[in-house]
Motif scaffolding. Structure first.
Motif, PDB file in Angstrom:
ATOM      1  N   ALA A  24      11.296  -3.414  14.634  1.00 20.74           N
ATOM      2  CA  ALA A  24       9.932  -3.895  14.870  1.00 20.74           C
ATOM      3  C   ALA A  24       9.734  -5.280  14.284  1.00 20.74           C
ATOM      4  O   ALA A  24       9.050  -6.127  14.872  1.00 20.74           O
ATOM      5  CB  ALA A  24       8.918  -2.916  14.261  1.00 20.74           C
ATOM      6  N   GLY A  28       9.089  -7.462  17.161  1.00 26.37           N
ATOM      7  CA  GLY A  28       7.644  -7.293  17.237  1.00 26.37           C
ATOM      8  C   GLY A  28       6.880  -8.600  17.282  1.00 26.37           C
ATOM      9  O   GLY A  28       5.798  -8.691  17.870  1.00 26.37           O
ATOM     10  N   VAL A  31       6.252  -9.867  20.926  1.00 30.46           N
ATOM     11  CA  VAL A  31       5.498  -9.002  21.845  1.00 30.46           C
ATOM     12  C   VAL A  31       4.109  -9.553  22.178  1.00 30.46           C
ATOM     13  O   VAL A  31       3.690  -9.507  23.349  1.00 30.46           O
ATOM     14  CB  VAL A  31       5.398  -7.567  21.276  1.00 30.46           C
ATOM     15  CG1 VAL A  31       4.457  -6.712  22.103  1.00 30.46           C
ATOM     16  CG2 VAL A  31       6.778  -6.918  21.228  1.00 30.46           C
ATOM     17  N   GLN A  80      14.521 -12.255  13.079  1.00 28.19           N
ATOM     18  CA  GLN A  80      13.196 -12.441  13.666  1.00 28.19           C
ATOM     19  C   GLN A  80      12.958 -13.914  13.981  1.00 28.19           C
ATOM     20  O   GLN A  80      12.387 -14.257  15.020  1.00 28.19           O
ATOM     21  CB  GLN A  80      12.113 -11.944  12.696  1.00 28.19           C
ATOM     22  CG  GLN A  80      10.702 -12.088  13.246  1.00 28.19           C
ATOM     23  CD  GLN A  80       9.651 -11.980  12.154  1.00 28.19           C
ATOM     24  OE1 GLN A  80       9.768 -12.622  11.106  1.00 28.19           O
ATOM     25  NE2 GLN A  80       8.630 -11.165  12.382  1.00 28.19           N
ATOM     26  N   GLY A 195       0.353  -7.041  14.416  1.00 31.48           N
ATOM     27  CA  GLY A 195       1.702  -7.413  13.998  1.00 31.48           C
ATOM     28  C   GLY A 195       1.721  -8.065  12.626  1.00 31.48           C
ATOM     29  O   GLY A 195       2.594  -7.774  11.801  1.00 31.48           O
ATOM     30  N   LYS A 199       3.516  -6.751   9.359  1.00 34.34           N
ATOM     31  CA  LYS A 199       4.483  -7.642   8.721  1.00 34.34           C
ATOM     32  C   LYS A 199       4.170  -7.834   7.239  1.00 34.34           C
ATOM     33  O   LYS A 199       5.069  -7.794   6.392  1.00 34.34           O
ATOM     34  CB  LYS A 199       4.471  -8.990   9.444  1.00 34.34           C
ATOM     35  CG  LYS A 199       5.442 -10.005   8.930  1.00 34.34           C
ATOM     36  CD  LYS A 199       5.484 -11.202   9.857  1.00 34.34           C
ATOM     37  CE  LYS A 199       4.162 -11.942   9.900  1.00 34.34           C
ATOM     38  NZ  LYS A 199       4.217 -13.130  10.757  1.00 34.34           N
TER      39      LYS A 199
END
Length: 253
Positions: A24, A28, A31, A80, A195, A199
């Protein structure tokens, strides 16, 4: 025996949750931009999206990758950044193509001209790539020469996450200037908020460097401010000024 059996079940479950959280974190972040990307492709109109959001994220994630060389942090946060850089380049490519196609008088603007008034408003996607590569090269050289300085490394980390925390500021300013959120994907901002909340919690629970947690909280506050704008401007829309003729009429002729 029951305790042993429960432990046997919890260990793989905990591992599965850890992998899910890591996945994620890696994917993520991109997204929220999927609805905005689809809206731009569908409407062929990129005016509602500030490409400076892409600039902020590109700078922030390049700096974060450089910070990793000075102070190693969790691999999902590193990956990421790589995924986000690729996603922002795709967004820039689409926005550039749509904007250039909609301009009546196309004046070629290139990165090599070094014109401040045309910065981040170039006519080709390749010019954005040149700018990103130039910034990465200069920042990489400075980082390589300064890795022995703990103050520089910590400052670099703080600058990286602070830049990312300012992600929503270009959109916030654009909304305020136009007194409207038309063209902005509310789904995107809602995903930003959820998100960024996830996070920030991930940073706190996994003992990430302090810079990450502080700036994550700041990012959530900016997201909430944008949602507040969307609510306020929907309830009190700006009344259009009267015109003698619709501006599109000249284009139609």
């Amino acid at each position: 025996m029951d305790a042993e059996g429960l432990g046997w079940l919890l260990v793989p479950l905990h591992q599965l949750v850890s992998w899910g959280a890591a996945g994620a974190m890696v994917f993520g972040g991109v997204v929220p931009y999927i609805p905005q990307y689809r809206d731009i492709r569908r409407t062929q109109n990129a005016e509602g999206f500030s490409t400076y959001v892409c600039l902020v994220l590109l700078v922030a994630n390049i700096l974060r990758i450089l910070f990793w060389f000075g102070r190693r942090f969790e691999a999902p946060l590193l990956w990421q950044s790589v995924v986000m850089i690729l996603a922002m380049l795709l967004m820039l490519k689409l926005c550039t193509e749509v904007r250039v196609a909609s301009e009546l008088n196309v004046q070629r603007r290139v990165f090599a001209d070094l014109e401040p008034r045309h910065f981040w408003r170039w006519s080709r996607f390749g010019d954005y790539v040149q700018c990103v590569l130039a910034f990465s090269g200069v920042a990489g050289c400075v980082t390589y020469l300064s890795l022995d300085s703990a103050l520089f490394v910590e400052s670099l980390g703080f600058l990286a996450v602070l830049t990312e925390a300012m992600l929503g500021v270009p959109q916030l300013c654009r909304n305020h200037r136009h007194r409207s959120t038309e063209g902005m994907s509310i789904k995107m901002v809602l995903m930003w908020t959820s998100g960024d909340t996830f996070k920030t919690a991930y940073f706190l629970l996994n003992g990430a460097p302090l810079q990450f947690s502080v700036c994550g909280l700041l990012q959530v506050l900016v997201d909430l401010a944008i949602l507040g704008q969307a609510y306020a401007f929907t309830r009190h829309p700006l009344k259009p000024a009267p015109h003698a003729a619709h501006p599109a009429s000249a284009k139609a002729l």
